[in-house]
Design a protein around this motif. Structure first.
Motif, PDB file in Angstrom:
ATOM      1  N   HIS A  85       4.154  -4.076   1.533  1.00  0.00           N
ATOM      2  CA  HIS A  85       3.417  -4.417   2.740  1.00  0.00           C
ATOM      3  C   HIS A  85       3.942  -3.579   3.899  1.00  0.00           C
ATOM      4  O   HIS A  85       5.094  -3.722   4.305  1.00  0.00           O
ATOM      5  N   PHE A  86       3.108  -2.692   4.405  1.00  0.00           N
ATOM      6  CA  PHE A  86       3.466  -1.810   5.521  1.00  0.00           C
ATOM      7  C   PHE A  86       3.029  -2.535   6.792  1.00  0.00           C
ATOM      8  O   PHE A  86       1.894  -2.447   7.225  1.00  0.00           O
ATOM      9  N   THR A  87       3.968  -3.288   7.366  1.00  0.00           N
ATOM     10  CA  THR A  87       3.675  -4.162   8.502  1.00  0.00           C
ATOM     11  C   THR A  87       4.810  -4.105   9.515  1.00  0.00           C
ATOM     12  O   THR A  87       5.790  -3.387   9.341  1.00  0.00           O
ATOM     13  N   TRP A  88       4.666  -4.911  10.537  1.00  0.00           N
ATOM     14  CA  TRP A  88       5.653  -5.004  11.618  1.00  0.00           C
ATOM     15  C   TRP A  88       7.067  -5.216  11.079  1.00  0.00           C
ATOM     16  O   TRP A  88       8.025  -4.646  11.603  1.00  0.00           O
ATOM     17  N   GLU A  89       7.219  -6.013  10.056  1.00  0.00           N
ATOM     18  CA  GLU A  89       8.547  -6.326   9.530  1.00  0.00           C
ATOM     19  C   GLU A  89       9.301  -5.079   9.064  1.00  0.00           C
ATOM     20  O   GLU A  89      10.523  -5.064   9.059  1.00  0.00           O
ATOM     21  N   GLY A  90       8.579  -4.038   8.694  1.00  0.00           N
ATOM     22  CA  GLY A  90       9.232  -2.819   8.214  1.00  0.00           C
ATOM     23  C   GLY A  90       9.475  -1.771   9.276  1.00  0.00           C
ATOM     24  O   GLY A  90       9.921  -0.667   8.963  1.00  0.00           O
ATOM     25  N   GLU A 129       0.281  -2.022  -0.536  1.00  0.00           N
ATOM     26  CA  GLU A 129      -0.720  -3.042  -0.853  1.00  0.00           C
ATOM     27  C   GLU A 129      -1.507  -3.453   0.384  1.00  0.00           C
ATOM     28  O   GLU A 129      -2.716  -3.680   0.299  1.00  0.00           O
ATOM     29  N   THR A 130      -0.827  -3.597   1.503  1.00  0.00           N
ATOM     30  CA  THR A 130      -1.471  -3.970   2.758  1.00  0.00           C
ATOM     31  C   THR A 130      -0.844  -3.178   3.891  1.00  0.00           C
ATOM     32  O   THR A 130       0.315  -2.774   3.820  1.00  0.00           O
ATOM     33  N   MET A 131      -1.646  -2.977   4.922  1.00  0.00           N
ATOM     34  CA  MET A 131      -1.167  -2.252   6.100  1.00  0.00           C
ATOM     35  C   MET A 131      -1.817  -2.901   7.314  1.00  0.00           C
ATOM     36  O   MET A 131      -3.033  -3.130   7.316  1.00  0.00           O
ATOM     37  N   ASP A 132      -1.014  -3.203   8.324  1.00  0.00           N
ATOM     38  CA  ASP A 132      -1.591  -3.813   9.518  1.00  0.00           C
ATOM     39  C   ASP A 132      -1.668  -2.803  10.657  1.00  0.00           C
ATOM     40  O   ASP A 132      -1.249  -1.651  10.521  1.00  0.00           O
ATOM     41  N   SER A 133      -2.226  -3.242  11.773  1.00  0.00           N
ATOM     42  CA  SER A 133      -2.414  -2.335  12.911  1.00  0.00           C
ATOM     43  C   SER A 133      -1.083  -1.872  13.493  1.00  0.00           C
ATOM     44  O   SER A 133      -0.995  -0.777  14.045  1.00  0.00           O
ATOM     45  N   THR A 134      -0.045  -2.673  13.355  1.00  0.00           N
ATOM     46  CA  THR A 134       1.276  -2.258  13.830  1.00  0.00           C
ATOM     47  C   THR A 134       1.768  -1.055  13.040  1.00  0.00           C
ATOM     48  O   THR A 134       2.335  -0.121  13.609  1.00  0.00           O
ATOM     49  N   ALA A 135       1.537  -1.058  11.743  1.00  0.00           N
ATOM     50  CA  ALA A 135       1.940   0.075  10.903  1.00  0.00           C
ATOM     51  C   ALA A 135       1.178   1.324  11.316  1.00  0.00           C
ATOM     52  O   ALA A 135       1.747   2.418  11.372  1.00  0.00           O
ATOM     53  N   LEU A 136      -0.086   1.153  11.611  1.00  0.00           N
ATOM     54  CA  LEU A 136      -0.876   2.290  12.090  1.00  0.00           C
ATOM     55  C   LEU A 136      -0.292   2.812  13.398  1.00  0.00           C
ATOM     56  O   LEU A 136      -0.172   4.024  13.600  1.00  0.00           O
ATOM     57  N   GLY A 137       0.109   1.909  14.261  1.00  0.00           N
ATOM     58  CA  GLY A 137       0.763   2.300  15.507  1.00  0.00           C
ATOM     59  C   GLY A 137       2.060   3.054  15.257  1.00  0.00           C
ATOM     60  O   GLY A 137       2.373   4.011  15.963  1.00  0.00           O
ATOM     61  N   MET A 138       2.813   2.644  14.241  1.00  0.00           N
ATOM     62  CA  MET A 138       4.054   3.351  13.903  1.00  0.00           C
ATOM     63  C   MET A 138       3.749   4.787  13.490  1.00  0.00           C
ATOM     64  O   MET A 138       4.473   5.713  13.864  1.00  0.00           O
ATOM     65  N   LEU A 139       2.680   4.970  12.727  1.00  0.00           N
ATOM     66  CA  LEU A 139       2.288   6.321  12.324  1.00  0.00           C
ATOM     67  C   LEU A 139       1.862   7.152  13.529  1.00  0.00           C
ATOM     68  O   LEU A 139       2.193   8.340  13.622  1.00  0.00           O
ATOM     69  N   LEU A 140       1.142   6.539  14.453  1.00  0.00           N
ATOM     70  CA  LEU A 140       0.715   7.262  15.655  1.00  0.00           C
ATOM     71  C   LEU A 140       1.922   7.657  16.515  1.00  0.00           C
ATOM     72  O   LEU A 140       1.969   8.774  17.050  1.00  0.00           O
ATOM     73  N   LEU A 141       2.890   6.772  16.630  1.00  0.00           N
ATOM     74  CA  LEU A 141       4.110   7.114  17.371  1.00  0.00           C
ATOM     75  C   LEU A 141       4.887   8.222  16.669  1.00  0.00           C
ATOM     76  O   LEU A 141       5.462   9.093  17.323  1.00  0.00           O
ATOM     77  N   LEU A 142       4.885   8.182  15.342  1.00  0.00           N
ATOM     78  CA  LEU A 142       5.541   9.257  14.589  1.00  0.00           C
ATOM     79  C   LEU A 142       4.873  10.587  14.896  1.00  0.00           C
ATOM     80  O   LEU A 142       5.554  11.600  15.062  1.00  0.00           O
ATOM     81  N   HIS A 143       3.564  10.587  14.999  1.00  0.00           N
ATOM     82  CA  HIS A 143       2.841  11.817  15.338  1.00  0.00           C
ATOM     83  C   HIS A 143       3.371  12.395  16.657  1.00  0.00           C
ATOM     84  O   HIS A 143       3.606  13.604  16.762  1.00  0.00           O
ATOM     85  N   GLU A 144       3.587  11.555  17.640  1.00  0.00           N
ATOM     86  CA  GLU A 144       4.128  12.023  18.919  1.00  0.00           C
ATOM     87  C   GLU A 144       5.541  12.561  18.754  1.00  0.00           C
ATOM     88  O   GLU A 144       5.887  13.612  19.302  1.00  0.00           O
ATOM     89  N   ARG A 145       6.360  11.863  17.985  1.00  0.00           N
ATOM     90  CA  ARG A 145       7.753  12.285  17.784  1.00  0.00           C
ATOM     91  C   ARG A 145       7.843  13.537  16.924  1.00  0.00           C
ATOM     92  O   ARG A 145       8.820  14.290  17.016  1.00  0.00           O
ATOM     93  N   ALA A 146       6.838  13.781  16.080  1.00  0.00           N
ATOM     94  CA  ALA A 146       6.857  14.940  15.180  1.00  0.00           C
ATOM     95  C   ALA A 146       6.577  16.243  15.909  1.00  0.00           C
ATOM     96  O   ALA A 146       6.791  17.325  15.358  1.00  0.00           O
TER      97      ALA A 146
END
Length: 96
Positions: free
Chosen positions: A16-21, A49-66
């Motif tokens: 689960h790719f979510t806030w907890e991770g 298995e699942t991904m929430d909007s927070t995980a998507l936000g983490m990917l977007l922040l990674l894009h900025e950091r990359a």
């Protein structure tokens, strides 16, 4: 899991790719970004298995950091791919 085969960093996510991770995600990606030889980032999401909007936000922040390094997302389940496609309006990620 992070595997560095410079110039590509391969990151495999599962469960689960979510806030907890967020803490472990940030740690792994920060470690990867400190390697100067990494110029491309590949995420294998086939085990997610699942991904929430927070995980998507983490990917977007990674894009900025990359700072311009390409980020490839592959192996997504159809429902996750749809969510990423909807949010990827600027073509931030390469999807496969």
């Amino acid at each position: 899991m992070l595997e560095l085969a410079q110039p590509v960093a391969h990151i495999r996510l599962s469960g689960h790719f979510t806030w907890e991770g967020q803490r472990s995600f940030r740690q792994v990606t920060q470690d990867m970004l400190t390697h100067k030889g990494v110029d491309t980032i590949h995420f294998d999401l086939s085990g997610v298995e699942t991904m929430d909007s927070t995980a998507l936000g983490m990917l977007l922040l990674l894009h900025e950091r990359a700072k311009g390094r390409p980020i490839l997302l592959h192996g997504m389940r159809p429902d996750i791919r749809t969510m990423v496609e909807i949010a990827n309006t600027g073509g931030i990620f390469e999807l496969r």
